[in-house]
Design a protein around this motif. Sequence first.
Motif, mmCIF file in Angstrom:
data_model
loop_
_atom_site.group_PDB
_atom_site.id
_atom_site.type_symbol
_atom_site.label_atom_id
_atom_site.label_comp_id
_atom_site.label_asym_id
_atom_site.label_seq_id
_atom_site.Cartn_x
_atom_site.Cartn_y
_atom_site.Cartn_z
ATOM 1 N N PRO A 23 -3.419 3.171 2.891
ATOM 2 C CA PRO A 23 -3.411 3.515 4.316
ATOM 3 C C PRO A 23 -2.999 4.964 4.572
ATOM 4 C CG PRO A 23 -2.304 1.425 3.923
ATOM 5 C CD PRO A 23 -2.542 2.035 2.584
ATOM 6 N N ALA A 24 -3.420 5.488 5.703
ATOM 7 C CA ALA A 24 -3.038 6.832 6.120
ATOM 8 C C ALA A 24 -1.635 6.844 6.717
ATOM 9 C CB ALA A 24 -4.038 7.357 7.142
ATOM 10 N N ASN A 25 -1.005 8.014 6.649
ATOM 11 C CA ASN A 25 0.280 8.299 7.305
ATOM 12 C C ASN A 25 1.461 7.556 6.709
ATOM 13 O OD1 ASN A 25 -0.867 10.122 9.155
ATOM 14 N ND2 ASN A 25 -1.512 8.424 10.472
ATOM 15 N N VAL A 26 1.343 7.122 5.438
ATOM 16 C CA VAL A 26 2.478 6.500 4.763
ATOM 17 C C VAL A 26 3.339 7.609 4.157
ATOM 18 C CG1 VAL A 26 3.232 4.934 2.939
ATOM 19 C CG2 VAL A 26 1.133 4.445 4.232
ATOM 20 N N PRO A 27 4.630 7.694 4.487
ATOM 21 C CA PRO A 27 5.489 8.710 3.870
ATOM 22 C C PRO A 27 5.828 8.316 2.438
ATOM 23 C CG PRO A 27 6.769 7.330 5.373
ATOM 24 C CD PRO A 27 5.329 6.896 5.509
ATOM 25 N N LEU A 28 5.680 9.261 1.525
ATOM 26 C CA LEU A 28 5.961 9.011 0.115
ATOM 27 C C LEU A 28 6.924 10.054 -0.421
ATOM 28 C CD1 LEU A 28 2.358 8.190 -1.192
ATOM 29 C CD2 LEU A 28 4.169 6.560 -0.591
ATOM 30 N N SER A 29 7.670 9.669 -1.457
ATOM 31 C CA SER A 29 8.672 10.544 -2.060
ATOM 32 C C SER A 29 8.322 10.822 -3.510
ATOM 33 C CB SER A 29 10.063 9.891 -1.979
ATOM 34 O OG SER A 29 10.976 10.518 -2.858
ATOM 35 N N VAL A 376 0.161 -5.906 -6.208
ATOM 36 C CA VAL A 376 -0.440 -7.138 -5.686
ATOM 37 C C VAL A 376 0.106 -7.475 -4.302
ATOM 38 C CG1 VAL A 376 -0.712 -9.621 -6.076
ATOM 39 C CG2 VAL A 376 -0.887 -8.037 -7.996
ATOM 40 N N LEU A 377 1.413 -7.301 -4.110
ATOM 41 C CA LEU A 377 1.997 -7.615 -2.802
ATOM 42 C C LEU A 377 1.486 -6.670 -1.721
ATOM 43 C CD1 LEU A 377 5.688 -8.467 -3.716
ATOM 44 C CD2 LEU A 377 3.844 -10.045 -3.136
ATOM 45 N N MET A 378 1.325 -5.394 -2.047
ATOM 46 C CA MET A 378 0.795 -4.467 -1.048
ATOM 47 C C MET A 378 -0.651 -4.820 -0.705
ATOM 48 S SD MET A 378 0.602 -0.314 -0.947
ATOM 49 C CE MET A 378 -0.289 0.498 0.408
ATOM 50 N N GLN A 379 -1.441 -5.201 -1.703
ATOM 51 C CA GLN A 379 -2.812 -5.621 -1.430
ATOM 52 C C GLN A 379 -2.829 -6.794 -0.451
ATOM 53 O OE1 GLN A 379 -3.993 -6.309 -5.502
ATOM 54 N NE2 GLN A 379 -5.231 -4.447 -5.587
ATOM 55 N N ALA A 380 -2.003 -7.808 -0.716
ATOM 56 C CA ALA A 380 -1.954 -8.978 0.163
ATOM 57 C C ALA A 380 -1.434 -8.617 1.545
ATOM 58 C CB ALA A 380 -1.076 -10.057 -0.471
ATOM 59 N N PHE A 381 -0.476 -7.706 1.602
ATOM 60 C CA PHE A 381 0.116 -7.282 2.867
ATOM 61 C C PHE A 381 -0.928 -6.586 3.738
ATOM 62 C CE2 PHE A 381 2.849 -5.031 5.781
ATOM 63 C CZ PHE A 381 3.988 -5.812 5.890
ATOM 64 N N CYS A 382 -1.685 -5.660 3.129
ATOM 65 C CA CYS A 382 -2.686 -4.920 3.899
ATOM 66 C C CYS A 382 -3.864 -5.805 4.297
ATOM 67 C CB CYS A 382 -3.166 -3.710 3.098
ATOM 68 S SG CYS A 382 -1.936 -2.397 2.936
ATOM 69 N N GLU A 383 -4.176 -6.787 3.482
ATOM 70 C CA GLU A 383 -5.223 -7.732 3.862
ATOM 71 C C GLU A 383 -4.810 -8.524 5.098
ATOM 72 O OE1 GLU A 383 -5.743 -10.048 0.357
ATOM 73 O OE2 GLU A 383 -6.479 -8.350 -0.813
ATOM 74 N N PHE A 385 -2.297 -7.608 7.433
ATOM 75 C CA PHE A 385 -1.858 -6.846 8.603
ATOM 76 C C PHE A 385 -2.658 -5.567 8.849
ATOM 77 C CE2 PHE A 385 1.937 -9.154 7.031
ATOM 78 C CZ PHE A 385 2.083 -10.017 8.110
ATOM 79 N N GLY A 386 -3.721 -5.359 8.080
ATOM 80 C CA GLY A 386 -4.539 -4.159 8.255
ATOM 81 C C GLY A 386 -4.214 -3.127 7.197
ATOM 82 N N GLY A 387 -5.201 -2.280 6.892
ATOM 83 C CA GLY A 387 -4.998 -1.343 5.799
ATOM 84 C C GLY A 387 -5.422 0.076 6.077
ATOM 85 N N ASP A 388 -5.652 0.437 7.347
ATOM 86 C CA ASP A 388 -6.142 1.783 7.632
ATOM 87 C C ASP A 388 -5.036 2.792 7.929
ATOM 88 O OD1 ASP A 388 -8.814 1.120 7.291
ATOM 89 O OD2 ASP A 388 -9.057 0.487 9.374
ATOM 90 N N GLU A 389 -4.089 2.393 8.787
ATOM 91 C CA GLU A 389 -3.115 3.381 9.252
ATOM 92 C C GLU A 389 -1.732 2.752 9.357
ATOM 93 O OE1 GLU A 389 -0.566 5.784 11.511
ATOM 94 O OE2 GLU A 389 -1.383 3.958 12.420
ATOM 95 N N PHE A 390 -0.740 3.471 8.878
ATOM 96 C CA PHE A 390 0.613 2.950 8.717
ATOM 97 C C PHE A 390 1.203 2.439 10.032
ATOM 98 C CE2 PHE A 390 5.267 3.998 7.960
ATOM 99 C CZ PHE A 390 5.493 2.909 7.147
ATOM 100 N N GLY A 391 1.124 3.216 11.106
ATOM 101 C CA GLY A 391 1.721 2.814 12.374
ATOM 102 C C GLY A 391 1.098 1.539 12.929
ATOM 103 N N ARG A 392 -0.205 1.397 12.771
ATOM 104 C CA ARG A 392 -0.875 0.192 13.261
ATOM 105 C C ARG A 392 -0.510 -1.023 12.419
ATOM 106 N NH1 ARG A 392 -6.380 3.629 13.617
ATOM 107 N NH2 ARG A 392 -5.824 4.880 15.451
ATOM 108 N N ILE A 393 -0.313 -0.800 11.118
ATOM 109 C CA ILE A 393 0.132 -1.901 10.258
ATOM 110 C C ILE A 393 1.531 -2.342 10.674
ATOM 111 C CG2 ILE A 393 0.656 -2.584 7.887
ATOM 112 C CD1 ILE A 393 -1.366 -0.451 6.967
ATOM 113 N N GLN A 394 2.394 -1.381 10.954
ATOM 114 C CA GLN A 394 3.743 -1.717 11.414
ATOM 115 C C GLN A 394 3.695 -2.538 12.701
ATOM 116 O OE1 GLN A 394 5.264 2.414 11.430
ATOM 117 N NE2 GLN A 394 6.888 1.708 10.051
#
Length: 411
Positions: A23-29, A376-383, A385-394
């Motif tokens: 997804p877009a707009n995910v903050p990473l370190s 695997v958990l992120m794949q299931a999560f985005c399936e 709750f959506g996988g395009d943009e971080f704020g919309r997934i939240q």
Amino acid sequence: MLNYVTAGESHGPYLSAIISGFPANVPLSRTTLWADLAQRQQGYGRGGRMQIETDQVEVISGLRFGRTLGSPIGLLLPNRDFTNWQDVMAPWPTAENDASGQTSSAARRKRTISQPRPGHADLSGALKYAQTQDLRNVLERASARETAMRVAVGSLCRQFLQAFGIEILGWVSGIGAVTAARQARGAVSAPQSLTAFAKIQQQVAADPVRTIDPATSTAMRTAIDQAQAAATTLGGRLQVVVQGLPIGLGSYVAADTKLDGRLAQALLSINAIKGVSFGGGFTLGEQLGRATLDPILATENGFTRASNHQGGLEGGMTNGQPLVIDLVMKPIPTQPQGAPTVDLRTMRATGATVQRADVTAVPAAAVIAQSMTAIVLMQAFCEMFGGDEFGRIQAAYQHYLTTTKAEFFDK
């Protein structure tokens, strides 16, 4: 859909990975990414290769100023040891390194392998891909070195999940005959606050064998020393625990959507992992049905359970309890003194080639398992709750939590 592919050979110039669907707009370190890779390199019983490499993956696409763009994320990791293998692992032929081997360098001829190692991919891979003239064409890719990129991919996925209060830990519950006490294992897998779980994560990360009991850690290191003195290797057991999961990740509607099946495939793909179980695992088959149930309770905060024999999964979906996965890792098959095999050039009995290897890699496998679980958990999560943009997934996630709670508890 979130997906990834890795590329590269153990002693080739680079390892790489491409992640699509992040997804877009995910903050990473970068600090977290490099720390996770360092954890994979560490661990009592590791071999000399880890003293050569410094696994600091660079992000070469899909990220700007620490936030994802929604485009493919490219990851690149130079193999420092390639300097010592340029004649052997060069991508293109040269006058000193031709494909036929007629004018190959002495270094290449010396490192040509025709003695397959039992327990490895050498023989089956050579026959499948017609690489019997040099087994190095098989073992370079089959090597566990490739898992460095899986840890990198998993680190980015784990950072995404942390933004939703989901924390993952891979730790060592046993090496050889030494096993962590039941009380210690229960302390890790019990439902608990993320603050309490963070203390356990820190303790595991600081331990030489990634376990949680100092006395057990000492006993494990002694067992590793004894195996090294005996010129052999050790396997062990590891556990992945995930706290903070919502109810409903995965699905019961089709075989390939069941989360336990997807997790099992991902975890069994790790080198040398020979067994995976969830919750009570194989012990559940020895008990009466009523003893294996996790009674459902209703509290002001939602549904909970009186126990967790199922390991946080029912019907291929998470049930809100900690996800608890146990894995068995076989001893590394490469033996310092070789192993019985045949030479493919002569078909005569001989000793297998001896490649540089660890006494044990169970601590590293725990980090890899942690990463594979995160993917695997992120794949299931985005399936879900959506996988395009971080704020919309939240927003979608918060809506799900609010509406499922309100249906029963906010009347």
